[in-house]
Design a protein around this motif. Structure first.
Motif, mmCIF file in Angstrom:
data_model
loop_
_atom_site.group_PDB
_atom_site.id
_atom_site.type_symbol
_atom_site.label_atom_id
_atom_site.label_comp_id
_atom_site.label_asym_id
_atom_site.label_seq_id
_atom_site.Cartn_x
_atom_site.Cartn_y
_atom_site.Cartn_z
ATOM 1 N N SER A 39 0.840 -1.198 0.000
ATOM 2 C CA SER A 39 0.000 0.000 0.000
ATOM 3 C C SER A 39 0.874 1.247 0.000
ATOM 4 N N ASP A 40 0.406 2.283 -0.678
ATOM 5 C CA ASP A 40 1.135 3.550 -0.663
ATOM 6 C C ASP A 40 0.510 4.539 0.319
ATOM 7 N N GLY A 41 -0.245 4.024 1.284
ATOM 8 C CA GLY A 41 -0.802 4.869 2.338
ATOM 9 C C GLY A 41 0.237 5.204 3.395
ATOM 10 N N ASP A 42 -0.202 5.838 4.472
ATOM 11 C CA ASP A 42 0.717 6.307 5.506
ATOM 12 C C ASP A 42 0.848 5.347 6.682
ATOM 13 N N GLY A 43 0.181 4.194 6.618
ATOM 14 C CA GLY A 43 0.183 3.293 7.757
ATOM 15 C C GLY A 43 1.555 2.791 8.146
ATOM 16 N N LEU A 44 2.371 2.440 7.166
ATOM 17 C CA LEU A 44 3.704 1.928 7.470
ATOM 18 C C LEU A 44 4.571 2.994 8.127
ATOM 19 N N SER A 45 4.588 4.182 7.534
ATOM 20 C CA SER A 45 5.403 5.259 8.095
ATOM 21 C C SER A 45 4.943 5.624 9.503
ATOM 22 N N SER A 46 3.646 5.636 9.712
ATOM 23 C CA SER A 46 3.116 5.946 11.050
ATOM 24 C C SER A 46 3.574 4.907 12.063
ATOM 25 N N TYR A 47 3.562 3.647 11.656
ATOM 26 C CA TYR A 47 4.010 2.580 12.554
ATOM 27 C C TYR A 47 5.501 2.725 12.870
ATOM 28 N N LEU A 48 6.300 3.011 11.857
ATOM 29 C CA LEU A 48 7.738 3.171 12.068
ATOM 30 C C LEU A 48 8.036 4.327 13.017
ATOM 31 N N ILE A 49 7.352 5.433 12.812
ATOM 32 C CA ILE A 49 7.571 6.610 13.669
ATOM 33 C C ILE A 49 7.115 6.333 15.094
ATOM 34 N N LYS A 50 5.933 5.768 15.240
ATOM 35 C CA LYS A 50 5.380 5.488 16.571
ATOM 36 C C LYS A 50 6.289 4.572 17.375
ATOM 37 N N ASN A 51 6.939 3.635 16.714
ATOM 38 C CA ASN A 51 7.773 2.654 17.414
ATOM 39 C C ASN A 51 9.261 2.980 17.338
ATOM 40 N N ASN A 52 9.569 4.175 16.830
ATOM 41 C CA ASN A 52 10.950 4.646 16.775
ATOM 42 C C ASN A 52 11.857 3.671 16.031
ATOM 43 N N LEU A 53 11.361 3.170 14.899
ATOM 44 C CA LEU A 53 12.104 2.200 14.109
ATOM 45 C C LEU A 53 12.810 2.873 12.929
ATOM 46 N N GLU A 54 13.986 2.378 12.628
ATOM 47 C CA GLU A 54 14.751 2.858 11.481
ATOM 48 C C GLU A 54 14.720 1.802 10.384
ATOM 49 N N PRO A 55 13.985 2.031 9.298
ATOM 50 C CA PRO A 55 13.965 1.038 8.218
ATOM 51 C C PRO A 55 15.302 1.019 7.495
ATOM 52 N N VAL A 56 15.751 -0.191 7.151
ATOM 53 C CA VAL A 56 17.055 -0.323 6.498
ATOM 54 C C VAL A 56 16.947 -0.946 5.111
ATOM 55 N N ALA A 57 15.812 -1.553 4.777
ATOM 56 C CA ALA A 57 15.693 -2.194 3.470
ATOM 57 C C ALA A 57 14.251 -2.573 3.184
ATOM 58 N N ILE A 58 13.950 -2.697 1.890
ATOM 59 C CA ILE A 58 12.697 -3.267 1.400
ATOM 60 C C ILE A 58 13.032 -4.586 0.725
ATOM 61 N N LEU A 59 12.393 -5.660 1.178
ATOM 62 C CA LEU A 59 12.568 -6.971 0.565
ATOM 63 C C LEU A 59 11.298 -7.326 -0.199
ATOM 64 N N LEU A 60 11.439 -7.691 -1.448
ATOM 65 C CA LEU A 60 10.302 -8.050 -2.275
ATOM 66 C C LEU A 60 10.342 -9.532 -2.584
ATOM 67 N N THR A 61 9.228 -10.223 -2.303
ATOM 68 C CA THR A 61 9.163 -11.639 -2.628
ATOM 69 C C THR A 61 8.966 -11.867 -4.118
ATOM 70 N N HIS A 62 8.372 -10.892 -4.795
ATOM 71 C CA HIS A 62 8.214 -10.930 -6.244
ATOM 72 C C HIS A 62 7.713 -9.568 -6.698
ATOM 73 N N GLY A 63 7.508 -9.418 -8.015
ATOM 74 C CA GLY A 63 7.281 -8.083 -8.548
ATOM 75 C C GLY A 63 5.864 -7.728 -8.924
ATOM 76 N N HIS A 64 4.849 -8.424 -8.443
ATOM 77 C CA HIS A 64 3.475 -8.064 -8.783
ATOM 78 C C HIS A 64 3.040 -6.791 -8.071
ATOM 79 N N PHE A 65 2.139 -6.049 -8.735
ATOM 80 C CA PHE A 65 1.762 -4.717 -8.272
ATOM 81 C C PHE A 65 1.248 -4.704 -6.847
ATOM 82 N N ASP A 66 0.515 -5.757 -6.443
ATOM 83 C CA ASP A 66 -0.097 -5.731 -5.119
ATOM 84 C C ASP A 66 0.920 -5.975 -4.006
#
Length: 211
Positions: free
Chosen positions: A35-62
């Motif tokens: 999703s391109d919503g704000d839920g992920l960023s809100s979760y990261l900020i709320k929990n003081n997490l530093e994202p270091v990478a995006i892992l993709l299991t495959h390339g489908h749009f969803d």
């Protein structure tokens, strides 16, 4: 380490799951930001997490729809199997054309190979298991110490992914699934859609894995 699951329940997202895995030092990897919503960023900020990478299991749009927003905000590296590179830039292969959309990921990814090991978080090693059939570059991410498997659309609870989409490779299905049957039975499975499972349950009840 902690796993946080986000499941997006609107029809257009096809119920795709996203996972944030964090370690004791507040580092986090994001698997399949659907999703391109704000839920992920809100979760990261709320929990003081530093994202270091995006892992993709495959390339489908969803499973990639939220990538651009996260890259723009955090400048994260993207990991995907080398055989699914084209899916990130081609709406036909990533199937976004089916929704009359043109989803493309412009940032150059880090390309993975089978059996490669990633050390992105403290306390575990992530092994790449190449499982082509749903897409030619589908992978599962195996957290060796924790015995977690993020299976994307390779393996679901009591089912498996489709093998009739652009870029699918049906002939590799049995070979790919066989790679998973030799993993520890207590493995916890976090699929790309639907409910969690265990390998022990799948070996007993999933007709695609039963011998």
């Amino acid at each position: 380490m902690h796993v946080e699951k986000f499941d997006y329940n609107d029809k257009e997202e096809l119920l795709a799951n996203t996972y944030v895995i964090s370690d004791d030092y507040k580092k986090a990897v994001i698997i399949d930001p659907s999703s391109d919503g704000d839920g992920l960023s809100s979760y990261l900020i709320k929990n003081n997490l530093e994202p270091v990478a995006i892992l993709l299991t495959h390339g489908h749009f969803d499973h990639i729809r939220g990538v651009n927003k996260l890259v723009d905000k955090y400048n994260l590296p993207i990991y995907i199997h080398e055989n699914d590179r084209e899916f990130l830039i081609d709406p036909f292969f990533n199937c976004s054309y089916m929704l009359k959309k043109q989803i493309r990921i412009e940032k150059e990814p880090i390309l993975l190979n089978d059996k490669e090991e990633l050390n992105l978080l403290s306390g575990d090693t992530i092994k790449v298991i190449h499982t082509p059939f749903h897409t030619v570059g589908s992978v599962c991410y195996y957290f060796i110490n924790n015995k977690w498997l993020f299976s994307g659309d390779t393996l679901f609870r009591l089912s498996i992914g489709r093998d009739d989409l652009p870029g699918s490779i049906r002939a590799k299905k049995n070979e790919s699934l066989a790679k998973l049957t030799s993993l520890p039975k207590e493995l916890k499975i976090y699929p790309g859609h639907g409910q969690n499972s265990t390998l022990e349950m799948e070996l007993m009840l999933n007709n695609f894995l039963r011998k």
